[in-house]
Motif scaffolding. Structure first.
Motif, PDB file in Angstrom:
ATOM      1  N   VAL A   1       4.912  10.083   9.209  1.00  0.00           N
ATOM      2  CA  VAL A   1       4.083  10.272   8.512  1.00  0.00           C
ATOM      3  C   VAL A   1       3.923   9.901   7.088  1.00  0.00           C
ATOM      4  O   VAL A   1       4.581   8.756   6.139  1.00  0.00           O
ATOM      5  CB  VAL A   1       2.745  10.927   8.583  1.00  0.00           C
TER       6      VAL A   1
ATOM      7  N   THR B   1       3.652   4.339  -0.177  1.00  0.00           N
ATOM      8  CA  THR B   1       4.952   4.805  -0.937  1.00  0.00           C
ATOM      9  C   THR B   1       5.217   2.912  -1.169  1.00  0.00           C
ATOM     10  O   THR B   1       6.506   2.850  -1.876  1.00  0.00           O
ATOM     11  CB  THR B   1       5.020   5.306   1.057  1.00  0.00           C
TER      12      THR B   1
ATOM     13  N   THR C   1      -0.099  -2.935   8.214  1.00  0.00           N
ATOM     14  CA  THR C   1      -1.018  -2.658   7.414  1.00  0.00           C
ATOM     15  C   THR C   1      -2.202  -3.545   7.351  1.00  0.00           C
ATOM     16  O   THR C   1      -1.758  -5.019   6.761  1.00  0.00           O
ATOM     17  CB  THR C   1      -0.641  -2.249   6.225  1.00  0.00           C
TER      18      THR C   1
ATOM     19  N   SER D   1       6.101  -3.340   3.460  1.00  0.00           N
ATOM     20  CA  SER D   1       5.359  -2.452   4.328  1.00  0.00           C
ATOM     21  C   SER D   1       6.175  -2.545   5.512  1.00  0.00           C
ATOM     22  O   SER D   1       6.970  -3.151   6.205  1.00  0.00           O
ATOM     23  CB  SER D   1       4.541  -3.598   5.141  1.00  0.00           C
ATOM     24  N   GLN D   2       5.966  -0.895   5.487  1.00  0.00           N
ATOM     25  CA  GLN D   2       7.302   0.013   6.023  1.00  0.00           C
ATOM     26  C   GLN D   2       6.473  -1.084   7.788  1.00  0.00           C
ATOM     27  O   GLN D   2       7.195  -1.103   8.750  1.00  0.00           O
ATOM     28  CB  GLN D   2       7.118   1.458   6.356  1.00  0.00           C
ATOM     29  N   SER D   3       5.720  -0.906   8.344  1.00  0.00           N
ATOM     30  CA  SER D   3       5.358  -1.116   9.471  1.00  0.00           C
ATOM     31  C   SER D   3       4.830  -2.628   9.693  1.00  0.00           C
ATOM     32  O   SER D   3       4.683  -2.775  10.835  1.00  0.00           O
ATOM     33  CB  SER D   3       3.459  -0.552  10.062  1.00  0.00           C
TER      34      SER D   3
ATOM     35  N   ALA E   1      -2.757   8.949   8.846  1.00  0.00           N
ATOM     36  CA  ALA E   1      -1.886   7.956   9.736  1.00  0.00           C
ATOM     37  C   ALA E   1      -0.855   7.350   8.947  1.00  0.00           C
ATOM     38  O   ALA E   1      -1.036   6.992   8.227  1.00  0.00           O
ATOM     39  CB  ALA E   1      -2.691   7.469  10.252  1.00  0.00           C
ATOM     40  N   LYS E   2       0.430   6.960   9.724  1.00  0.00           N
ATOM     41  CA  LYS E   2       1.387   6.305  10.383  1.00  0.00           C
ATOM     42  C   LYS E   2       1.100   5.034   9.169  1.00  0.00           C
ATOM     43  O   LYS E   2       1.834   3.786   8.083  1.00  0.00           O
ATOM     44  CB  LYS E   2       2.908   5.921  10.647  1.00  0.00           C
TER      45      LYS E   2
ATOM     46  N   CYS F   1       0.286  -0.521  -0.219  1.00  0.00           N
ATOM     47  CA  CYS F   1      -0.030  -0.374  -0.069  1.00  0.00           C
ATOM     48  C   CYS F   1       1.175   1.160   0.105  1.00  0.00           C
ATOM     49  O   CYS F   1       2.029   1.614   0.547  1.00  0.00           O
ATOM     50  CB  CYS F   1      -0.831  -0.055   1.202  1.00  0.00           C
TER      51      CYS F   1
END
Ligand code: G6P
Length: 606
Positions: free
Chosen positions: A396, A300, A350, A345-347, A600-601, A298
């Motif tokens: 963010v 970036t 997601t 996914s950075q986080s 939101a981040k 998703c």
């Protein structure tokens, strides 16, 4: 999406909750609240707007106690008002709850509870939770929470305190992240590690279905079947300082300037100076199992995936489709055990990306995830993981996560190519050398900062900015445009430069800002022709181009030379001045750079 903090111990919970929420504000920031258990009574304070509003209110009301929960909200159900802010309580005010996620069946539950005489004061989905706990409470808070979550459909990270049972916090997780920080005579809860990193570096990472009862000296976790669910301690090796701004005015600027170091961390242990790659770290086994690939992500991370497709197809000759996770999960993708799915996914939290992962597994597809957060849900559920090691990204708008994802994808493409042998070894070695030189190229391009700032001064009052590019430059343009709209609120669109004449050129007028990215000599002439078409309609044009673009200097009103690079690797350096451009435009417009409105981040809802 929202941020959660909890504390139980001998310190004043209020300070720990407010400090923790401050570091979680990037997860949501339209309202915030805390609740503490003090002398057998629940005290609650919440306020709309930024955390500073809550701080002021707390200071005026002198709330303190040794047990507490806090929340910073990103509104889903109900406007960002004080009433809709968390924590939410039952009518007696002796059970309070903070929640991250979405209760999809809240309307049915709400009606059911109303028929039982319960009254609702907020518009949130969350408010059903304290009432359900109240309804099921029969002398055991854990049991009441367990019965409550068995009624919930959707996603949640929940923290519950009750004056009926002093000395404990009950938490539960399904689909939304929740971690427990371990201290001596005290324990912490948070939706994300940085919230409590100044107090502990040892954590339990909860799984979906887990319920935990936390006291100051114990953590008792059970799984979805009620069986004990012991966890290994996850020790974090970065410090709280890594998650602070240091001398920078904003996290975003710090993270942009951290990129050379972040990329080096992505490279370490994966490839050495003799150009050998570590087969395990590089997940070579994954590529032995697959004959085609899907890259799913998703925002970036999706833009990074577009570059990854080109790298893998070019170097390894494996066909790759790239999809948005929110589309992939509902499209009925044509995949099988031979289709590898690469998630970015950075986080690692997601919601759509996680759902895509689970869907891929139902088809038997092996999953490789590229993520920044060690121990995240995506990482834990994937068959293979490539950590980018970019360090905590707080702003963010994603910057160093993107460039390190690109580097991870290049390395992944090289690993795949070593299996398929579609690229001659000498050419592959050339790419490896180029990959190793990326930190220097990014350092070089950071020197454009002052000139980029001058360009920002020229364009920050514009209403529209257009980005153009071909091939990989188009992928970079998409990311540049996303940065611009996210943090400066300037309307921005991106077009593959060949498409401009099929409609979008109607938007070009006197002075319309049009930014082109040109890094591939073979097709630079084509994009330049398209730029001449917009120049003929009066556009103000800006070029970010490689030094071998001979006509660029005389074509553009403003022209920036990017470092010399092979076209495949050019996106890494090309995006950096465009990140800086969005940053400076945002600052000049007086926007909240690190916490842009409505965003939101970590998007843990669908
Ligand atoms: C949000 C963030 C974006 C990010 C996207 C995907 O929209 O604001 O910066 O690219 O989520 O996040 P992920 O953590 O999965 O990379």
């Amino acid at each position: 999406m929202c941020g959660i903090v909890g504390y139980i111990g001998d310190k004043n919970a209020t300070d720990i909750l407010l400090n923790g929420l401050e570091s979680l504000e990037y997860r949501g920031y339209d309202s915030a609240g805390i609740s503490v258990l003090s002398g057998g009574h629940i005290l609650l304070c919440k306020e709309r707007g930024r955390l500073s509003n809550l701080r002021e209110k707390v200071a005026a009301t002198d709330i303190s106690g040794n047990i507490g929960i806090g929340h910073t909200r990103w509104a889903t159900h109900g406007a960002p008002t004080q009433i809709n802010a968390h924590p939410h309580a039952n009518k007696a005010g002796d059970i309070v709850v903070v929640h991250n996620g979405i209760i999809e069946n809240y309307e049915v539950l709400r009606e059911e509870l109303k028929n039982e005489g319960y009254e609702f004061i907020s518009e949130t989905d969350t408010e059903v939770v304290p009432h359900l706990i109240d309804y099921y409470y029969n002398g055991d808070l854990r049991e009441a929470v367990t019965k409550t979550i068995s009624r919930l459909i959707g996603s949640y990270a929940l923290c519950v305190i009750s004056s009926r049972e002093d000395g404990k916090i009950v938490v539960a997780r399904e689909g939304s992240p929740l971690i427990i920080g371990l201290g001596k005579g005290e324990n912490f809860i948070a939706s994300d590690i940085p919230a409590v990193l100044s107090y502990t570096k040892d954590f339990y990472l909860l799984n979906d279905g887990d319920v935990a009862v936390i006291t100051e000296n114990s953590v008792d976790i059970t799984d979805k079947n009620g069986a004990p669910s012991p966890k290994d301690i996850y020790h974090v090796d970065y410090s709280a300082e890594d998650a602070t701004k240091g001398d920078y005015e904003h996290f975003m600027l710090k993270e942009i300037f951290e990129q050379p170091a972040a990329i080096k961390r992505t490279l370490i242990g994966r490839i050495d100076e003799n150009l050998q790659i570590d087969p395990v770290e590089m997940n070579k086994e994954f590529f032995e199992k697959v004959d085609r690939l899907y890259i799913v992500a998703c925002g970036t991370a999706y833009h990074a995936g577009l570059v990854g497709k080109r790298a893998i197809e070019t170097l390894a000759g494996i066909p790759v489709e790239v999809d948005l996770a929110s589309e992939f999960r509902y499209r009925g993708p044509l995949i099988s055990e031979k289709t590898g799915v690469i998630l970015i996914s950075q986080s690692g939290e997601t919601a759509d990306t996680l759902a895509a992962l689970r869907l891929a597994h139902t088809y038997g597809s092996p999953v490789l995830s590229i993520t920044n957060v060690v121990g995240s849900s995506v990482a834990r559920e994937s068959d293979y993981v490539f950590y980018t090691y970019a360090g905590p990204e707080i702003a963010v708008a994603s910057t160093k996560a993107y460039t390190t994802q690109l580097v991870a994808l290049y390395l992944t493409a090289v690993a795949a190519a070593e299996i398929t042998k579609k690229t001659p070894q000498n050419l592959l070695d050339f790419f490896k050398k180029e990959i190793l030189s990326l930190p220097e190229k990014v350092t070089e391009v950071l020197n454009l900062n002052d000139d980029v700032k001058k360009l920002a001064e020229r364009i920050y009052k514009e209403l529209d900015v257009y980005f153009l590019g071909r091939g990989l430059d188009y992928s970079v343009a998409l990311e540049a445009s996303l940065k611009m709209k996210e943090i400066s609120y300037i309307h921005s669109d991106t077009y593959a430069s060949g498409e401009i004449k099929h409609g979008p050129i109607a938007l070009i007028d006197d002075g319309t800002v049009t930014i082109a990215i040109i890094t591939d000599k073979q097709i630079s002439g084509k994009t330049l022709s398209n730029m001449k078409e917009v120049i003929a309609r009066g556009a103000f044009t800006v070029g970010f181009a490689s030094p071998d673009c001979e006509d660029c200097e005389k074509t553009f009103d403003v022209y920036f030379k990017l470092p010399k690079s092979s076209p495949l690797l050019a996106p890494v350096a090309a995006i950096v001045p465009l990140q800086l451009l969005a940053y400076h435009v945002s600052c000049l417009k007086g926007c909240d750079v690190d916490k842009p409105r409505n965003l939101a981040k970590s998007v843990t809802v669908e």
